[in-house]
Design a protein around this motif. Structure first.
Motif, PDB file in Angstrom:
ATOM      1  N   GLU A   1      31.224  26.941  35.039  1.00  0.00           N
ATOM      2  CA  GLU A   1      30.360  28.054  35.414  1.00  0.00           C
ATOM      3  C   GLU A   1      29.129  27.562  36.184  1.00  0.00           C
ATOM      4  O   GLU A   1      28.644  26.450  35.984  1.00  0.00           O
TER       5      GLU A   1
ATOM      6  N   ARG B   1      32.184  26.843  24.565  1.00  0.00           N
ATOM      7  CA  ARG B   1      33.099  27.937  24.920  1.00  0.00           C
ATOM      8  C   ARG B   1      32.996  29.070  23.889  1.00  0.00           C
ATOM      9  O   ARG B   1      32.847  28.827  22.699  1.00  0.00           O
ATOM     10  N   GLY B   2      33.068  30.308  24.396  1.00  0.00           N
ATOM     11  CA  GLY B   2      33.239  31.457  23.532  1.00  0.00           C
ATOM     12  C   GLY B   2      31.995  31.996  22.869  1.00  0.00           C
ATOM     13  O   GLY B   2      32.094  32.871  22.002  1.00  0.00           O
TER      14      GLY B   2
ATOM     15  N   GLU C   1      29.791  27.827  30.012  1.00  0.00           N
ATOM     16  CA  GLU C   1      31.069  27.161  29.810  1.00  0.00           C
ATOM     17  C   GLU C   1      31.334  26.185  30.955  1.00  0.00           C
ATOM     18  O   GLU C   1      30.775  26.329  32.050  1.00  0.00           O
TER      19      GLU C   1
END
Length: 292
Positions: free
Chosen positions: A47, A165-166, A44
């Motif tokens: 990071e 993301r996710g 993400e």
């Protein structure tokens, strides 16, 4: 861009090295970077991702290898030169490197995908690296007398990190390696018998050494209803491999055999094993053997 397609292609790994038409790709007889593992194949924005390179240099006799790393963000093309030309600067840090995904890595990403990428260009050199570009190469590698190194002592390529993301992708996990049915720990050197033939099938049973690499069952993940394609690649410094790659069976085992035909007994045998999934996940291990 379709999100599923983007995820399947996100871990693209390209390598630029000297083509040796006299030997199969599984026989390593010059400096090579066989794989680069990211601890977060999917990351993400913001990071930090840790990278480790598997460098093979079977004829180098332990010589020092310099490695330079540089990054590009969303180069727009899957071709290696696109990222290499966009790298602002390179950092020399050995076989490992940390990169922080920029906070704006998803800015401007297509609305139907929201997937970006960070390209990490690496260059491994048996000599001295300089920031001067040389042809398509983003850096220059020179030997002790200032001569530009050839592709036997200089390789470069790229590792792509998927940014979104996710959603995560774990690297495959190597459970164990066996030779001739016996577990072969990474810290142990084993003895392998040689035979003077050109094919595994012509080698006596005692000289056909079975190699079995097992991955954990959870290494094969599913995403969007699809199952990852996991493949193990086998590499050797000497001899002939029956298979250059294999897919795991339902128990996570992959098999091949190696026959050491007309080997150079003075330098022993090196074996490398690289496990890849089709979303950029990578794991690897290596072994050293004596030849009898």
């Amino acid at each position: 861009m379709n999100l599923r397609f983007a995820l399947a292609c996100g871990g693209l790994f390209l390598m630029c090295c000297d083509a040796n038409t006299s030997s199969p790709a599984s026989v390593i007889d010059s400096l090579r970077v066989l794989a680069v593992q990211a601890d977060k194949p999917f990351a993400e924005p913001g990071e930090t991702v840790h990278l480790e390179a598997l460098i093979a240099d079977p004829l180098g006799d332990g010589r020092a290898i310099s490695v330079a790393w540089g990054t590009c963000v969303n180069p727009g093309s899957a071709e290696l030169p696109a990222c290499a030309s966009a790298v602002a600067s390179f950092q020399t840090s050995g076989s490992s490197f940390d990169v922080t995904v920029p906070s704006g890595a998803l800015d401007g990403a297509p609305a139907d995908a929201q997937v970006g990428s960070v390209g990490v260009v690496f260059a491994a050199c048996a000599g001295t690296l300089s920031s001067v570009r040389h042809g398509l190469s983003p850096v220059t590698c020179v030997d002790a007398v200032g001569k530009t190194n050839d592709r036997a002592t200089f390789v470069w390529g790229e590792k792509r990190i998927t940014v979104l993301r996710g959603l995560r992708n774990a690297n495959p996990k190597i459970a164990r390696l066996r030779v001739d049915g016996l577990i072969w720990p990474e810290t142990e050197e084993r003895t392998l018998k040689a035979c003077d033939v050109n094919a595994v099938s012509d080698c006596p049973i005692a000289g056909q050494h079975t190699l079995q690499l097992d991955i954990t069952k959870d290494s094969v993940e599913t995403y969007f209803g699809q199952t990852e394609d996991v493949v193990v690649f086998f590499f050797t410094s000497q001899g002939v491999l029956r298979d250059e790659f294999a897919r795991p069976d339902t128990d996570g085992a992959t098999l091949t055999a190696v026959a050491l035909n007309k080997p150079d007994r003075t330098r022993g045998e090196l074996l490398w094993f690289v496990v890849r999934d089709d979303r950029g996940g990578v794991s690897f291990t290596s072994r050293r053997a004596r030849i009898e």
